[in-house]
Design a protein around this motif. Sequence first.
Motif, short mmCIF file in Angstrom:
data_model
loop_
_atom_site.label_atom_id
_atom_site.label_comp_id
_atom_site.label_asym_id
_atom_site.label_seq_id
_atom_site.Cartn_x
_atom_site.Cartn_y
_atom_site.Cartn_z
N LYS A 46 -19.65 -1.32 -24.25
CA LYS A 46 -21.11 -1.51 -24.15
C LYS A 46 -21.59 -1.54 -22.70
N SER A 47 -20.98 -2.40 -21.89
CA SER A 47 -21.42 -2.53 -20.49
C SER A 47 -21.18 -1.23 -19.73
N THR A 48 -20.04 -0.60 -20.01
CA THR A 48 -19.73 0.66 -19.32
C THR A 48 -20.81 1.70 -19.61
N ALA A 169 -30.72 -3.96 -20.72
CA ALA A 169 -30.37 -5.38 -20.73
C ALA A 169 -28.96 -5.53 -21.32
N ASP A 170 -28.02 -5.96 -20.46
CA ASP A 170 -26.65 -6.14 -20.92
C ASP A 170 -26.48 -7.57 -21.41
N GLU A 171 -26.36 -7.75 -22.71
CA GLU A 171 -26.21 -9.06 -23.35
C GLU A 171 -27.23 -10.08 -22.82
N PRO A 172 -28.52 -9.78 -22.97
CA PRO A 172 -29.54 -10.67 -22.39
C PRO A 172 -29.58 -12.04 -23.05
MG LIG Z 1 -20.07 -6.16 -21.59
#
Ligand SMILES: [Mg+2]
Length: 240
Positions: A46-48, A169-172
């Motif tokens: 996800k973050s990548t 938004a990464d895991e906001p």
């Molecule tokens: Mg992540």
Amino acid sequence: MAIIEVRDVRKVYPLGKVEVQAVKGVTFAIEKGDFISIAGPSGSGKSTILNMIGLIDLPTSGEVLIDGRATSGLSDKELTRFRHEVLGFIFQSFNLIPVLNVWENIEFPLLLGKTTVGAAEKKEWIDWLIEEVGLTEWRTHKPNELSGGQRQRVAIARALVTKPQIVLADEPTANLDSTTGEQIIGLMKKINRELDTTFIFSTHDAKIVDVADHIIRLRDGQVVENRRRGEDSASAGAQE
Ligand SMILES: [Mg+2]
Ligand SMILES: Nc1ncnc2c1ncn2[C@@H]1O[C@H](COP(=O)(O)OP(=O)(O)OP(=O)(O)O)[C@@H](O)[C@H]1O
């Protein structure tokens, strides 16, 4: 036309003598005004993917198109301009500047670019954003005087201050309790409707995934589900 297209994107990280295949050939499109959740367990990529869409990290192969433009050929200068003018970012850990108050934190991105707005117009816009995220009474407070949910509201307003077309938004909600997390997603959804800003957020919270209009689910670096709410699951290749 899709505002974002991810075409057969791969990301390989060197890790000592071995390689980690973080993203293994991912393809999807995002329409303007979409409210999208990138879902999947820890380590699924996800973050990548968000970092590649945000032009923070480059794909090993494949292409990310923003507004129909391929981003792989852009110079560093152009990448910076794109990041500043087209994209807004919200982080899991809020990333506010401790010595600045709420108003100044929201203003901050405008000081980094070539701002052409006048002082009165700028003040009106920041005041509107603060009202929008419900922090008018907190406008002169510093981040350490705010709750986690309030800090994330500041971060949302700050992400919007440059009027980006896309907010990533990464895991906001990862550092918030579930009720506050749902409120934060609700606020993002309200802004998505009002300003037609495209929101892309990652989460592994199933309840928050449900709020999205478009869900892209990853597992082990691949898309295992890509569907709009109300549609049947259109599984993308991989077996469930
Ligand atoms: Mg992540
Ligand atoms: N800089 C890096 N160097 C080496 N491997 C990395 C790097 N960043 C990520 N990875 C690996 O790539 C894979 C995907 O990581 P990623 O951070 O994108 O997952 P994620 O879905 O965001 O996970 P989480 O929910 O825990 O945030 C994992 O196997 C991870 O270990």
